[in-house]
Write an enzyme that holds these catalytic residues in place. Structure first.
Site, PDB file in Angstrom:
ATOM      1  N   HIS A 121      -5.756 -56.649   8.571  1.00 58.64           N
ATOM      2  CA  HIS A 121      -6.527 -57.235   7.473  1.00 58.64           C
ATOM      3  C   HIS A 121      -6.570 -56.200   6.344  1.00 58.64           C
ATOM      4  O   HIS A 121      -6.534 -54.988   6.615  1.00 58.64           O
ATOM      5  CB  HIS A 121      -7.933 -57.503   8.016  1.00 58.64           C
ATOM      6  CG  HIS A 121      -8.859 -58.246   7.113  1.00 58.64           C
ATOM      7  ND1 HIS A 121      -9.506 -57.647   6.063  1.00 58.64           N
ATOM      8  CD2 HIS A 121      -9.283 -59.534   7.124  1.00 58.64           C
ATOM      9  CE1 HIS A 121     -10.292 -58.534   5.463  1.00 58.64           C
ATOM     10  NE2 HIS A 121     -10.167 -59.693   6.084  1.00 58.64           N
ATOM     11  N   ASP A 198     -10.478 -51.927  14.491  1.00 58.37           N
ATOM     12  CA  ASP A 198     -11.106 -53.006  13.731  1.00 58.37           C
ATOM     13  C   ASP A 198     -11.473 -54.091  14.739  1.00 58.37           C
ATOM     14  O   ASP A 198     -10.602 -54.794  15.257  1.00 58.37           O
ATOM     15  CB  ASP A 198     -10.094 -53.516  12.693  1.00 58.37           C
ATOM     16  CG  ASP A 198     -10.569 -54.776  11.978  1.00 58.37           C
ATOM     17  OD1 ASP A 198     -11.571 -55.377  12.413  1.00 58.37           O
ATOM     18  OD2 ASP A 198      -9.915 -55.161  10.997  1.00 58.37           O
ATOM     19  N   GLN A 201     -12.583 -59.345  14.923  1.00 60.71           N
ATOM     20  CA  GLN A 201     -12.246 -60.599  15.610  1.00 60.71           C
ATOM     21  C   GLN A 201     -12.322 -60.477  17.128  1.00 60.71           C
ATOM     22  O   GLN A 201     -11.968 -61.431  17.832  1.00 60.71           O
ATOM     23  CB  GLN A 201     -10.827 -61.066  15.206  1.00 60.71           C
ATOM     24  CG  GLN A 201     -10.661 -61.373  13.736  1.00 60.71           C
ATOM     25  CD  GLN A 201     -11.486 -62.582  13.269  1.00 60.71           C
ATOM     26  OE1 GLN A 201     -11.986 -63.376  14.074  1.00 60.71           O
ATOM     27  NE2 GLN A 201     -11.637 -62.724  11.970  1.00 60.71           N
ATOM     28  N   LYS A 224     -19.659 -62.701  12.019  1.00 61.76           N
ATOM     29  CA  LYS A 224     -18.649 -63.457  12.779  1.00 61.76           C
ATOM     30  C   LYS A 224     -19.113 -63.691  14.215  1.00 61.76           C
ATOM     31  O   LYS A 224     -18.402 -64.281  15.013  1.00 61.76           O
ATOM     32  CB  LYS A 224     -17.326 -62.695  12.774  1.00 61.76           C
ATOM     33  CG  LYS A 224     -16.703 -62.574  11.377  1.00 61.76           C
ATOM     34  CD  LYS A 224     -15.373 -61.872  11.436  1.00 61.76           C
ATOM     35  CE  LYS A 224     -14.891 -61.381  10.095  1.00 61.76           C
ATOM     36  NZ  LYS A 224     -14.395 -62.430   9.222  1.00 61.76           N
ATOM     37  N   CYS A 362      -6.442 -62.562   3.781  1.00 64.55           N
ATOM     38  CA  CYS A 362      -6.567 -61.107   3.530  1.00 64.55           C
ATOM     39  C   CYS A 362      -5.507 -60.322   4.296  1.00 64.55           C
ATOM     40  O   CYS A 362      -5.772 -59.204   4.770  1.00 64.55           O
ATOM     41  CB  CYS A 362      -7.962 -60.583   3.885  1.00 64.55           C
ATOM     42  SG  CYS A 362      -9.255 -61.329   2.909  1.00 64.55           S
TER      43      CYS A 362
HETATM   44  C1  PLP Z   1      -9.483 -58.620  11.425  1.00 66.93           C
HETATM   45  C2  PLP Z   1     -10.514 -58.477  10.348  1.00 66.93           C
HETATM   46  N1  PLP Z   1     -10.821 -57.260   9.896  1.00 66.93           N
HETATM   47  C3  PLP Z   1     -11.743 -57.064   8.946  1.00 66.93           C
HETATM   48  C4  PLP Z   1     -12.414 -58.128   8.373  1.00 66.93           C
HETATM   49  C5  PLP Z   1     -13.420 -57.854   7.306  1.00 66.93           C
HETATM   50  O1  PLP Z   1     -14.698 -58.197   7.719  1.00 66.93           O
HETATM   51  P1  PLP Z   1     -15.933 -58.174   6.690  1.00 66.93           P
HETATM   52  O2  PLP Z   1     -15.496 -58.986   5.511  1.00 66.93           O
HETATM   53  O3  PLP Z   1     -17.037 -58.798   7.471  1.00 66.93           O
HETATM   54  O4  PLP Z   1     -16.188 -56.756   6.341  1.00 66.93           O
HETATM   55  C6  PLP Z   1     -12.119 -59.422   8.795  1.00 66.93           C
HETATM   56  C7  PLP Z   1     -12.776 -60.591   8.154  1.00 66.93           C
HETATM   57  O5  PLP Z   1     -12.235 -61.642   8.015  1.00 66.93           O
HETATM   58  C8  PLP Z   1     -11.149 -59.605   9.807  1.00 66.93           C
HETATM   59  O6  PLP Z   1     -10.826 -60.822  10.237  1.00 66.93           O
END
Ligand code: PLP
Length: 408
Positions: A121, A198, A201, A224, A362
């Protein structure tokens, strides 16, 4: 798992959208919230609201207890050694930026390497690009296999003794791929690097044990996993956190302030400058209680079954392409329907009450790797049912008929 009883606890699910009962298939973007979380946040504001770690009055100590109680719940949820290893952040993005700006900028220099993957992401990609630019370190990518997974052989050959940081997603928000974090952590450590994960998910769907995985940093977002927006956390190994400098300065994080010099509090407070996200943390604690009352293993089992059902059902639709591996994936399906634009797919589905995501999610480098500009994505959570998958499949068939020219 009694799915009807679970759905009863989510007020938002019981409404019609465009004349149809809502089918919410966008939990990978943000999950819905159960009544217990909504009530916990309301109760906090109605009964306990005050600033934390300051006043000696009763509300101040109740708010502090609620806030620190939530930290202890997060620590137990991740199986962290101690609550002080949990730093509250706005979410995954802020947590990853904290590691990049504080830890990585201090340890990386010319000739060093930062290793990530093309499935990251943007939140786990751009901070590392920035560190590489600022320090002269090289950004390296573990290549993807044709099905979007990574191979341990490639991990072995990409990580070297020059690698200082390996940062990787536990679960891909596009491919549903679950990466072998424990094996990658072992390879990173053998080469003297730290591993950052990260967990945006993974924490909503699977039991995560940071000690068993032996990771150095683990980031996730509350929104989430049934908690409010604006709250998340970073787990870090104590020895690393203790060595890191704060990146935000102000109230709450200081020990002693003089006109020209200041000193910082111990961890985690030195990383939590300013009034923290108290109600959000209370909501996150309630979300963890809710998920644990069902059981993370139960949730995982339910979603695996649902995802397999959805994969089989959607694969029968002529002209559909589903991205990522068929098995060993977490609850989401990313797809394209012939050359119908994914925004058109999402718009037709919305007209039938079905909420899915369309766009690059993203993950622009991953879209280029897939050779598409965008996709549609249906993502599942503990409240979704096979009936809802059937409605999605029927609606996709109607979409295909409507845009018939787009399908070979
Ligand atoms: C794999 C992954 N990493 C990071 C993020 C970023 O999360 P946040 O926008 O809650 O900081 C997301 C959000 O969609 C994600 O799916």
């Amino acid at each position: 798992m009694n799915i009807n009883a679970i759905r009863e606890q989510f007020p938002i699910l019981h409404q019609e959208i465009n004349g149809h009962p809502l089918v919410y298939l966008d939990s990978a973007a943000s999950s819905q919230k159960p009544r217990s979380v909504i009530d916990a946040v309301n109760r906090y504001y109605e009964l306990d609201n005050a600033n934390v770690h300051r006043g000696v009055h009763t509300l101040g100590s109740r708010a502090t207890d609620a806030f620190e109680g939530a930290r202890a719940k997060v620590a137990a949820f991740l199986n962290a050694e101690t609550p002080e290893q949990i730093i509250f952040t706005r979410g995954t993005t802020t947590a990853l930026n904290l590691v990049a700006s504080s830890y990585a900028r201090a340890v990386c220099g010319e000739g060093d390497e930062i290793v990530i993957t093309p499935m990251e992401h943007h939140s786990n990609l751009i901070p590392w690009q920035q560190v590489a630019k600022a320090t002269g370190a090289t950004l390296k990518y573990i290549p993807l296999q044709p099905d979007g997974t990574i191979s341990i052989d490639d991990v072995e050959s990409t990580i070297t003794p020059n690698t200082k940081v390996v940062s990787i997603t536990h679960v891909s928000n596009v491919l549903g791929v679950v990466n072998p974090i424990k094996e990658i952590a072992a390879i990173a450590h053998r080469n003297g690097a730290v591993i950052v994960v990260d967990g945006a998910q993974s924490t909503p769907h699977k039991r995560v044990d940071v000690r068993d995985l032996n990771v150095d940093f683990y980031a996730f977002s509350g929104h989430k996993m049934c908690a409010p927006t604006g709250i998340g956390a970073l787990y870090g190994k104590k020895a690393l956190l203790n060595k890191m400098e704060p990146i935000e300065f102000g109230g709450e994080m200081i020990d002693f302030v003089d006109l020209y010099e200041s000193t910082w509090k111990e961890i985690p407070y030195r990383f939590e400058g300013g009034t923290p996200i108290i109600a959000g943390a209370v909501g996150l604690g309630a979300a963890i209680d809710f998920l644990e009352s069902i059981g993370m293993d139960e949730i995982d089992r339910h979603e695996k079954k649902l995802t397999a059902y959805a994969y089989d059902k959607l694969s029968t639709i002529e002209g559909i392409e589903i991205y990522g591996p068929k098995t060993d994936r977490v609850g989401l399906l990313t797809f394209n329907l012939g050359d119908v634009h994914p925004h058109d797919v999402a718009t037709v589905l919305d007209s039938k009450g079905i909420a899915v995501r369309a766009g690059h999610h993203c993950c622009q480098p991953l879209m280029r790797w897939l050779n598409v500009s965008a996709t549609a994505r249906a993502s599942f959570y503990l409240y979704n049912t096979e009936d809802e998958i059937d409605r999605l499949a029927d609606a996709l068939i109607q979409t295909k008929e409507f845009f018939g020219h787009g399908i070979e």
